[in-house]
Write an enzyme that holds these catalytic residues in place. Structure first.
Site, PDB file in Angstrom:
ATOM      1  N   SER A 183     -27.940 -32.943  11.346  1.00  0.00           N
ATOM      2  CA  SER A 183     -28.098 -34.297  10.868  1.00  0.00           C
ATOM      3  C   SER A 183     -28.836 -35.133  10.727  1.00  0.00           C
ATOM      4  O   SER A 183     -28.579 -36.128   9.653  1.00  0.00           O
ATOM      5  CB  SER A 183     -26.425 -34.380  11.214  1.00  0.00           C
ATOM      6  OG  SER A 183     -26.357 -35.200  12.286  1.00  0.00           O
ATOM      7  N   HIS A 211     -23.717 -29.249   7.039  1.00  0.00           N
ATOM      8  CA  HIS A 211     -24.898 -30.161   5.901  1.00  0.00           C
ATOM      9  C   HIS A 211     -25.520 -28.980   5.050  1.00  0.00           C
ATOM     10  O   HIS A 211     -26.713 -28.969   4.062  1.00  0.00           O
ATOM     11  CB  HIS A 211     -26.009 -30.759   6.582  1.00  0.00           C
ATOM     12  CG  HIS A 211     -25.286 -32.045   7.294  1.00  0.00           C
ATOM     13  ND1 HIS A 211     -25.494 -33.243   6.783  1.00  0.00           N
ATOM     14  CD2 HIS A 211     -25.134 -32.517   8.524  1.00  0.00           C
ATOM     15  CE1 HIS A 211     -24.706 -34.419   8.484  1.00  0.00           C
ATOM     16  NE2 HIS A 211     -24.734 -33.495   8.452  1.00  0.00           N
ATOM     17  N   LYS A 242     -18.628 -34.280   2.333  1.00  0.00           N
ATOM     18  CA  LYS A 242     -20.746 -33.912   1.809  1.00  0.00           C
ATOM     19  C   LYS A 242     -20.306 -33.604   0.677  1.00  0.00           C
ATOM     20  O   LYS A 242     -20.711 -34.586  -0.407  1.00  0.00           O
ATOM     21  CB  LYS A 242     -21.255 -34.490   3.040  1.00  0.00           C
ATOM     22  CG  LYS A 242     -20.933 -33.915   4.761  1.00  0.00           C
ATOM     23  CD  LYS A 242     -22.097 -33.628   5.404  1.00  0.00           C
ATOM     24  CE  LYS A 242     -21.262 -34.171   6.991  1.00  0.00           C
ATOM     25  NZ  LYS A 242     -20.689 -35.883   7.633  1.00  0.00           N
TER      26      LYS A 242
END
Ligand SMILES: Cc1ncc(COP(=O)(O)O)c(C=O)c1O
Length: 398
Positions: A183, A211, A242
């Protein structure tokens, strides 16, 4: 010392070391252009990699979900709060990402932090050894600690060191745990080698694709799909706040693993289920991610990533070699990183400074987070500001 004095002293120490965090307040939706603390700003701080957080179809799906299912779930998943929207989303997720395992099933959690705590505490315990990458996310670290398993930390992405640790271990249960995309560095774990090691040592492999999901792999199915991996010993965690642009997280694995989590994952069991409208919006997000619009957004994001990599190499600081939307620029000292952040902020650019304990001491950095919502002109603005700052820093040191 009375408690308040201790806290005040602790806060003063954070100030002295350049480690005090300050929240910004945003008046507009999460997008490339935002009003932050009352100022027009171009944001490079979000994890909204595909630019979906303010997408009209997701906003409409959230409203439709609220009309259909109400505002709140009313209870925990095991006691009356599990709605049709949650069940549908779990089926959608298993179908979308579950190709790495036979009989895939998915479980929806309220947050990624809770999903990681849930997986690690339910699968590991006394008699288990967790092998954890040195740069894993805090939620994996906390989950490992809470599980009471023995923890062995291997150097970042060092599969030789991990192999040696596994060879030497006589634990009953072994769990290898890694982020897929790290990250704060943006680099990708050697996933094929991790699967190989897990299978050779009869270990579980838990990967956190927070991610990667939505961004990597065919149709955005994530880092496991990108590496075309299959293994019954794989457990995938993905987050939905995200690239998916909403909130929540999921675990996808063999149906038996998921059933065990339903029975034993305390952060799943002992909390109110999130609003069904959120799950309904995530299902809408999956349709965009997996469709033509998702492909177009990923293509634009990849174009921005290429440009940013070239741009960061021209500065006097140290870019991390990242092929993902997370593009860190390592400055080093906390105060220098904060000064650069402030300089960019004066130019209307929000690029957050990341400091210890989030990253190791001496490696404070700007974390430039790219989104498909950014235009080339947005990147030009960042480029000009970084060029100027880099020139000034070089002159200062001359
Ligand atoms: C790698 C990683 N895992 C898990 C999380 C937690 O996810 P969530 O924000 O949904 O709690 C984050 C970020 O917040 C993350 O970066």
């Amino acid at each position: 010392m009375p408690l308040l004095d201790t806290l005040e002293q602790g806060l003063r120490e954070l100030d002295a070391r350049g480690l005090r965090r300050r929240r910004r307040t945003i008046d507009t939706p999460c997008d490339a252009h935002m009003t932050v603390d009352g100022r027009e700003t171009i944001g490079f701080a979000s994890n909204d990699y595909l630019g979906l957080a303010a997408h009209p179809q997701l906003v409409a799906a959230l409203a439709e979900g609220a009309q259909r299912y109400g505002a709140g779930s009313g209870g925990s998943h095991l006691l009356g709060g599990h709605s049709r929207a949650h069940a549908q989303l779990e089926d959608d997720l298993a179908a979308f990402v579950g190709g790495f395992v036979d009989a895939p099933r998915a479980l929806y959690f309220s947050t990624g932090y809770m999903a990681n705590l849930g997986v690690l505490t339910a699968l590991a315990g006394r008699g288990t050894t967790i092998f954890s990458d040195a740069l894993n996310h805090a939620s994996l670290i906390d989950g490992a600690r809470l599980s009471r398993a023995e923890i062995q930390i291997y150097p970042h992405n060092d599969t030789d060191a991990l192999g040696a640790m596994l060879d030497a271990s006589d634990a009953n249960v072994k769990l290898i745990v890694s982020d897929t995309v790290f990250s704060m560095d943006g680099d990708v774990a050697p996933l094929a080698r991790l699967v190989e090691l897990a299978e050779r040592h009869d270990a579980w492999l838990v990967v956190d694709d927070a991610h990667g999901f939505g961004v990597l792999g065919p149709q955005g199915r994530g880092a496991i799909a990108e590496a075309a991996l299959r293994s019954p010993q794989l457990v995938m965690v993905g987050t939905l706040g995200k690239a998916a642009g909403v909130s929540g997280a999921f675990v996808c694995a063999h149906a038996t693993v998921i059933e065990w989590l339903v029975q034993r994952a305390r952060p799943y069991i002992f909390t109110t289920a999130s609003s069904p409208s959120v799950a309904h919006a995530v299902s809408a997000s999956l349709r965009i991610i997996g469709g033509e619009e998702g492909d177009a957004r990923r293509a634009h994001l990849n174009h921005l990533i290429g440009r940013t990599r070239a741009m960061l190499k021209q500065t006097c600081w140290l870019p991390v070699d990242s092929m993902t939307a997370v593009q860190p620029l390592v400055i080093g000292a906390n105060d220098a990183t904060l000064a650069l952040q402030a300089e960019l902020e004066r130019d209307g650019l929000w690029v957050p400074a990341i400091r210890p304990p989030t990253v190791p001491e001496g490696t404070s950095r700007l974390r430039i987070s790219l989104s498909a919502a950014h235009s080339d002109a947005d990147l030009d603005r960042l480029n000009t500001a970084l060029e100027q700052a880099s020139r000034a820093a070089l002159e200062h040191h001359a």
